[in-house]
Design a protein around this motif. Structure first.
Motif, PDB file in Angstrom:
ATOM      1  N   UNK A 177       0.827  -1.206   0.000  1.00 18.42           N
ATOM      2  CA  UNK A 177       0.000   0.000   0.000  1.00 18.42           C
ATOM      3  C   UNK A 177       0.862   1.257   0.000  1.00 18.42           C
ATOM      4  N   UNK A 178       0.615   2.081  -1.022  1.00 15.27           N
ATOM      5  CA  UNK A 178       1.255   3.391  -1.109  1.00 15.27           C
ATOM      6  C   UNK A 178       2.757   3.313  -0.857  1.00 15.27           C
ATOM      7  N   UNK A 179       3.439   2.519  -1.660  1.00 18.72           N
ATOM      8  CA  UNK A 179       4.884   2.364  -1.507  1.00 18.72           C
ATOM      9  C   UNK A 179       5.606   3.706  -1.593  1.00 18.72           C
ATOM     10  N   UNK A 180       5.086   4.609  -2.424  1.00 24.38           N
ATOM     11  CA  UNK A 180       5.721   5.916  -2.609  1.00 24.38           C
ATOM     12  C   UNK A 180       4.966   7.030  -1.896  1.00 24.38           C
ATOM     13  N   UNK A 181       4.344   6.701  -0.775  1.00 28.89           N
ATOM     14  CA  UNK A 181       3.598   7.723  -0.037  1.00 28.89           C
ATOM     15  C   UNK A 181       4.518   8.848   0.418  1.00 28.89           C
ATOM     16  N   UNK A 182       5.765   8.526   0.715  1.00 31.45           N
ATOM     17  CA  UNK A 182       6.718   9.560   1.146  1.00 31.45           C
ATOM     18  C   UNK A 182       6.937  10.595   0.049  1.00 31.45           C
ATOM     19  N   UNK A 183       6.839  10.179  -1.219  1.00 39.34           N
ATOM     20  CA  UNK A 183       6.973  11.126  -2.326  1.00 39.34           C
ATOM     21  C   UNK A 183       5.783  12.064  -2.364  1.00 39.34           C
ATOM     22  N   UNK A 184       4.576  11.502  -2.252  1.00 34.94           N
ATOM     23  CA  UNK A 184       3.357  12.315  -2.280  1.00 34.94           C
ATOM     24  C   UNK A 184       3.345  13.301  -1.117  1.00 34.94           C
ATOM     25  N   UNK A 185       3.915  12.905  -0.001  1.00 30.00           N
ATOM     26  CA  UNK A 185       3.968  13.783   1.173  1.00 30.00           C
ATOM     27  C   UNK A 185       5.032  14.874   1.051  1.00 30.00           C
ATOM     28  N   UNK A 215       5.393  11.004  -9.554  1.00 32.12           N
ATOM     29  CA  UNK A 215       4.707  12.277  -9.299  1.00 32.12           C
ATOM     30  C   UNK A 215       4.341  12.435  -7.828  1.00 32.12           C
ATOM     31  N   UNK A 216       4.281  13.677  -7.389  1.00 28.15           N
ATOM     32  CA  UNK A 216       3.965  13.972  -5.990  1.00 28.15           C
ATOM     33  C   UNK A 216       2.459  14.145  -5.772  1.00 28.15           C
ATOM     34  N   UNK A 217       1.659  13.469  -6.552  1.00 26.87           N
ATOM     35  CA  UNK A 217       0.203  13.424  -6.361  1.00 26.87           C
ATOM     36  C   UNK A 217      -0.226  11.971  -6.462  1.00 26.87           C
ATOM     37  N   UNK A 218      -1.309  11.623  -5.789  1.00 25.30           N
ATOM     38  CA  UNK A 218      -1.825  10.261  -5.859  1.00 25.30           C
ATOM     39  C   UNK A 218      -2.399   9.993  -7.254  1.00 25.30           C
ATOM     40  N   UNK A 219      -1.966   8.916  -7.869  1.00 28.88           N
ATOM     41  CA  UNK A 219      -2.494   8.447  -9.150  1.00 28.88           C
ATOM     42  C   UNK A 219      -2.012   7.024  -9.347  1.00 28.88           C
ATOM     43  N   UNK A 220      -2.841   6.176  -9.935  1.00 29.78           N
ATOM     44  CA  UNK A 220      -2.427   4.801 -10.187  1.00 29.78           C
ATOM     45  C   UNK A 220      -1.486   4.699 -11.370  1.00 29.78           C
ATOM     46  N   UNK A 221      -1.603   5.622 -12.321  1.00 25.38           N
ATOM     47  CA  UNK A 221      -0.790   5.565 -13.530  1.00 25.38           C
ATOM     48  C   UNK A 221      -0.603   6.971 -14.074  1.00 25.38           C
ATOM     49  N   UNK A 222       0.324   7.107 -15.006  1.00 23.43           N
ATOM     50  CA  UNK A 222       0.532   8.400 -15.655  1.00 23.43           C
ATOM     51  C   UNK A 222      -0.687   8.801 -16.483  1.00 23.43           C
TER      52      UNK A 222
END
Length: 254
Positions: free
Chosen positions: A29-37, A75-82
Motif C-alpha cells: 500500500x502506497x509504496x511511494x507515499x513519502x513522495x506524495x507527502x 509524481x507527488x500526487x496520488x495516481x495509479x498511472x501516468x
C-alpha cells in the motif's frame, strides 16, 4: 557490458519468464507515499532517496535495477498511472525524464516505460499503487525488442509528447517511449513486470527480472553514484562561466 551485480542474492525461488503469475506481486500500500507527502527520503535507504528535488516529482533509483542507471520518476500526487495525471503534468514529467536521459545519451540510449495499472492491486503495476515512469539507459533500442516479440498483442504508435492521450481509461496498459517515438498496448493476458522480463532476457539473466526477489543492489548503488556525479559536473559547468566573468572583471593589482 552491463553488470548484474556480483553480490546480488535471491530472495525467493527461481522463476522463468511466464505470461502471468500474480503470486510474483505482493501489494504494498502506497509504496511511494513519502513522495506524495513531499519528503526527500523514504523507508528504504538504498532506493527511497530523491535524487533531483523537483517540486512536482521525485526521481529515485529503481529497486531491481537489472542494468545500471535505472531510475523512476514518481509524481507527488496520488495516481495509479501516468494516464490518470493531468495532461500538463504528465507532459512535464516526461520532459523531465527526457532531460535526465539526455545526460547519458552520448554513450547510452535512454528509454522510458510504464506498466500502467487500471485498478488498485493490478498485476500489471505489481502492487505499486502509485504512478511511476521508468527511465533506463540501455545499449539497444527497447522499442525494437518489444516489436520483435511474437506475442499477439497490438502495439499502437502514439504522440511522443503525450503518449497517454488515447489509452482507454478502463484497461491495464504497457507503454514504452524513446526520445522520438512512443508505443502502447493493452495486453489481452497481462503479465507482471513485462518490460523487466524483456530487459532481463536481453541481459542474459532471464530468471532475475522480479525486483522483489532480485534487488540488484550493486546496480542501484552504481546508478546513484553516477547520478550524483552528473549533478556535480552540471553544477561545475554552470559555475565555470561565472568564475571566468569574475576573473575578467577583477581589477589589476597595482
Amino acid at each position: 557490458m552491463w553488470s548484474v551485480g556480483d553480490s546480488n542474492h535471491k530472495l525467493g525461488r527461481s522463476m522463468s519468464i511466464v505470461t502471468e503469475e500474480k503470486s510474483d506481486c505482493l501489494v504494498t500500500p502506497r509504496r511511494f507515499e513519502w513522495v506524495v507527502q513531499g519528503k526527500s527520503f523514504g523507508p528504504d535507504p538504498a532506493c527511497d532517496h530523491d535524487l533531483w528535488s523537483h517540486s512536482r516529482a521525485a526521481v529515485v533509483p529503481s529497486l531491481g535495477a537489472i542494468v545500471p542507471y535505472w531510475y523512476l520518476v514518481v509524481p507527488r500526487v496520488h495516481a495509479l498511472s501516468f494516464r490518470q495525471l493531468q495532461q500538463g503534468l504528465r507532459r512535464e514529467l516526461l520532459q523531465l525524464a527526457r532531460g535526465i536521459g539526455s545526460r547519458f545519451a552520448e554513450r547510452l540510449i535512454p528509454v522510458y516505460f510504464e506498466h500502467g495499472g487500471a485498478t488498485t492491486g493490478s498485476s500489471v503495476s505489481c502492487g505499486t499503487d502509485q504512478a511511476h515512469l521508468h527511465l533506463v539507459m540501455l545499449n539497444y533500442h527497447l522499442i525494437d525488442k518489444v516489436l520483435a516479440q511474437n506475442g499477439g498483442d497490438r502495439w499502437i504508435d502514439a504522440d511522443a509528447s503525450d503518449p497517454w492521450a488515447n489509452i482507454p481509461g478502463e484497461r491495464d496498459y504497457y507503454l514504452v517511449a524513446s526520445d522520438e517515438r512512443a508505443i502502447w498496448s493493452t495486453p489481452s493476458s497481462p503479465a507482471s513486470q513485462f518490460f523487466r522480463r524483456l530487459i532481463a532476457e536481453v541481459a542474459g539473466v532471464p530468471d532475475r527480472w522480479n525486483y522483489r526477489e532480485w534487488p540488484h543492489t550493486d546496480n542501484v548503488l552504481i546508478g546513484r553514484r553516477e547520478f550524483d556525479r552528473l549533478q556535480r559536473d552540471a553544477l561545475a559547468s554552470e559555475l565555470r562561466p561565472a568564475r571566468r566573468t569574475l576573473l575578467e572583471v577583477r581589477p589589476a593589482s597595482t
